[in-house]
Design a protein around this motif. Sequence first.
Motif, PDB file in Angstrom:
ATOM      1  N   GLY A 130     -11.490  23.252   0.837  1.00  0.00           N
ATOM      2  CA  GLY A 130     -11.061  22.690   2.111  1.00  0.00           C
ATOM      3  C   GLY A 130     -12.140  21.922   2.843  1.00  0.00           C
ATOM      4  N   ARG A 131     -13.293  21.698   2.184  1.00  0.00           N
ATOM      5  CA  ARG A 131     -14.377  20.941   2.809  1.00  0.00           C
ATOM      6  C   ARG A 131     -14.137  19.448   2.614  1.00  0.00           C
ATOM      7  NH1 ARG A 131     -19.077  23.802  -0.467  1.00  0.00           N
ATOM      8  NH2 ARG A 131     -17.640  22.980  -2.029  1.00  0.00           N
ATOM      9  N   GLN A 132     -14.386  18.680   3.670  1.00  0.00           N
ATOM     10  CA  GLN A 132     -14.203  17.235   3.549  1.00  0.00           C
ATOM     11  C   GLN A 132     -15.304  16.676   2.654  1.00  0.00           C
ATOM     12  OE1 GLN A 132     -13.760  15.060   7.207  1.00  0.00           O
ATOM     13  NE2 GLN A 132     -13.507  13.119   6.146  1.00  0.00           N
ATOM     14  N   ALA A 133     -14.892  15.931   1.632  1.00  0.00           N
ATOM     15  CA  ALA A 133     -15.832  15.369   0.667  1.00  0.00           C
ATOM     16  C   ALA A 133     -16.000  13.863   0.827  1.00  0.00           C
ATOM     17  CB  ALA A 133     -15.370  15.697  -0.754  1.00  0.00           C
ATOM     18  N   ALA A 134     -15.012  13.194   1.409  1.00  0.00           N
ATOM     19  CA  ALA A 134     -15.086  11.744   1.593  1.00  0.00           C
ATOM     20  C   ALA A 134     -14.152  11.327   2.722  1.00  0.00           C
ATOM     21  CB  ALA A 134     -14.722  11.016   0.306  1.00  0.00           C
ATOM     22  N   HIS A 135     -14.459  10.172   3.290  1.00  0.00           N
ATOM     23  CA  HIS A 135     -13.619   9.598   4.345  1.00  0.00           C
ATOM     24  C   HIS A 135     -13.509   8.103   4.087  1.00  0.00           C
ATOM     25  CE1 HIS A 135     -12.834   7.957   8.461  1.00  0.00           C
ATOM     26  NE2 HIS A 135     -11.902   8.887   8.390  1.00  0.00           N
ATOM     27  N   ALA A 136     -12.294   7.584   4.143  1.00  0.00           N
ATOM     28  CA  ALA A 136     -12.076   6.155   3.939  1.00  0.00           C
ATOM     29  C   ALA A 136     -11.283   5.595   5.101  1.00  0.00           C
ATOM     30  CB  ALA A 136     -11.316   5.906   2.638  1.00  0.00           C
ATOM     31  N   THR A 137     -11.608   4.373   5.471  1.00  0.00           N
ATOM     32  CA  THR A 137     -10.787   3.623   6.411  1.00  0.00           C
ATOM     33  C   THR A 137     -10.411   2.323   5.720  1.00  0.00           C
ATOM     34  OG1 THR A 137     -12.747   2.637   7.450  1.00  0.00           O
ATOM     35  CG2 THR A 137     -11.803   4.590   8.503  1.00  0.00           C
ATOM     36  N   GLY A 138      -9.222   1.849   6.045  1.00  0.00           N
ATOM     37  CA  GLY A 138      -8.767   0.629   5.400  1.00  0.00           C
ATOM     38  C   GLY A 138      -7.890  -0.205   6.304  1.00  0.00           C
ATOM     39  N   ALA A 139      -7.904  -1.487   6.036  1.00  0.00           N
ATOM     40  CA  ALA A 139      -6.991  -2.420   6.689  1.00  0.00           C
ATOM     41  C   ALA A 139      -6.083  -2.976   5.605  1.00  0.00           C
ATOM     42  CB  ALA A 139      -7.762  -3.541   7.375  1.00  0.00           C
ATOM     43  N   TRP A 140      -4.809  -3.044   5.939  1.00  0.00           N
ATOM     44  CA  TRP A 140      -3.799  -3.485   4.973  1.00  0.00           C
ATOM     45  C   TRP A 140      -2.977  -4.617   5.583  1.00  0.00           C
ATOM     46  CZ3 TRP A 140      -2.395  -0.706   0.329  1.00  0.00           C
ATOM     47  CH2 TRP A 140      -3.313   0.302   0.017  1.00  0.00           C
ATOM     48  N   HIS A 141      -2.632  -5.574   4.770  1.00  0.00           N
ATOM     49  CA  HIS A 141      -1.796  -6.698   5.196  1.00  0.00           C
ATOM     50  C   HIS A 141      -0.368  -6.420   4.752  1.00  0.00           C
ATOM     51  CE1 HIS A 141      -0.039 -10.789   4.840  1.00  0.00           C
ATOM     52  NE2 HIS A 141      -0.622 -10.897   6.018  1.00  0.00           N
ATOM     53  N   ARG A 142       0.544  -6.390   5.730  1.00  0.00           N
ATOM     54  CA  ARG A 142       1.960  -6.127   5.426  1.00  0.00           C
ATOM     55  C   ARG A 142       2.584  -7.315   4.713  1.00  0.00           C
ATOM     56  NH1 ARG A 142       4.884  -3.356  10.495  1.00  0.00           N
ATOM     57  NH2 ARG A 142       6.614  -3.702   9.073  1.00  0.00           N
ATOM     58  N   LEU A 143       3.421  -7.013   3.746  1.00  0.00           N
ATOM     59  CA  LEU A 143       4.066  -8.049   2.951  1.00  0.00           C
ATOM     60  C   LEU A 143       5.565  -8.142   3.182  1.00  0.00           C
ATOM     61  CD1 LEU A 143       2.258  -7.400  -0.450  1.00  0.00           C
ATOM     62  CD2 LEU A 143       1.676  -9.069   1.316  1.00  0.00           C
ATOM     63  N   ASP A 144       6.087  -7.394   4.153  1.00  0.00           N
ATOM     64  CA  ASP A 144       7.528  -7.429   4.400  1.00  0.00           C
ATOM     65  C   ASP A 144       7.927  -8.750   5.051  1.00  0.00           C
ATOM     66  OD1 ASP A 144       6.231  -6.760   6.785  1.00  0.00           O
ATOM     67  OD2 ASP A 144       7.897  -5.556   7.508  1.00  0.00           O
ATOM     68  N   GLN A 145       9.200  -9.029   5.031  1.00  0.00           N
ATOM     69  CA  GLN A 145       9.725 -10.297   5.535  1.00  0.00           C
ATOM     70  C   GLN A 145       9.682 -10.413   7.055  1.00  0.00           C
ATOM     71  OE1 GLN A 145      10.479 -12.792   3.553  1.00  0.00           O
ATOM     72  NE2 GLN A 145       9.991 -11.542   1.778  1.00  0.00           N
ATOM     73  N   SER A 146       9.581  -9.292   7.773  1.00  0.00           N
ATOM     74  CA  SER A 146       9.666  -9.344   9.227  1.00  0.00           C
ATOM     75  C   SER A 146       8.351  -9.735   9.892  1.00  0.00           C
ATOM     76  CB  SER A 146      10.127  -7.991   9.773  1.00  0.00           C
ATOM     77  OG  SER A 146       9.162  -7.004   9.498  1.00  0.00           O
ATOM     78  N   THR A 147       7.255  -9.779   9.122  1.00  0.00           N
ATOM     79  CA  THR A 147       5.987 -10.184   9.721  1.00  0.00           C
ATOM     80  C   THR A 147       5.584 -11.545   9.183  1.00  0.00           C
ATOM     81  OG1 THR A 147       4.761  -9.026   7.996  1.00  0.00           O
ATOM     82  CG2 THR A 147       5.160  -7.819  10.030  1.00  0.00           C
ATOM     83  N   PRO A 148       5.101 -12.426  10.040  1.00  0.00           N
ATOM     84  CA  PRO A 148       4.701 -13.756   9.576  1.00  0.00           C
ATOM     85  C   PRO A 148       3.474 -13.666   8.675  1.00  0.00           C
ATOM     86  CG  PRO A 148       4.110 -13.467  11.877  1.00  0.00           C
ATOM     87  CD  PRO A 148       4.892 -12.241  11.462  1.00  0.00           C
ATOM     88  N   THR A 149       3.465 -14.461   7.628  1.00  0.00           N
ATOM     89  CA  THR A 149       2.311 -14.486   6.730  1.00  0.00           C
ATOM     90  C   THR A 149       1.882 -15.923   6.508  1.00  0.00           C
ATOM     91  OG1 THR A 149       3.727 -14.569   4.783  1.00  0.00           O
ATOM     92  CG2 THR A 149       3.001 -12.396   5.496  1.00  0.00           C
ATOM     93  N   THR A 150       0.626 -16.108   6.246  1.00  0.00           N
ATOM     94  CA  THR A 150       0.070 -17.410   5.930  1.00  0.00           C
ATOM     95  C   THR A 150      -0.728 -17.267   4.656  1.00  0.00           C
ATOM     96  OG1 THR A 150      -0.124 -17.907   8.270  1.00  0.00           O
ATOM     97  CG2 THR A 150      -1.419 -19.266   6.768  1.00  0.00           C
TER      98      THR A 150
END
Length: 162
Positions: A130-150
Amino acid sequence: MDPSIDGDGLLAHVKAALDRTEPGFGTFFLARFLDLTITYDDGERCCAVELPYAPYLANPQGSLHGGVIATAMDISMGHLCRRYLSVATTVDLQVRFFRPIIGDCRCEARFLRPGGRLVHMESRMYDTAGRQAAHATGAWHRLDQSTPTTSIGGAGDRSDPQ
């Protein structure tokens, strides 16, 4: 060959992973090869990924390789985003390692900021004690149709020379 790795067993494992592979979340080859167990807590809106230890996933010191840990954490965030928002792709991943993992482990992904186009998440990896061994943070780009993409280099992209 490393004596801790059973070559015939590893080949059988790869074949079994290939035989069970399907195009989809949780059933793609890498998830099958790593023997991941993926679960969700809808009340908490989180995703847990359990990664069993195997000698062929270890670095020369015998602990899980950092790339394997980062992969499991990335998968946990990808599944979290898909389950509760939409399909997305990783645009940034930062991982901090706190202790070696020599055994099974579990990571838990949660939203930091769901956002519109960009989704920010974290994943915490724990060892069997139960000891924390790693921590990650991430940013993700949504690919669904409801968000504008370029697309990169397209109109509206800041790198576009026009």
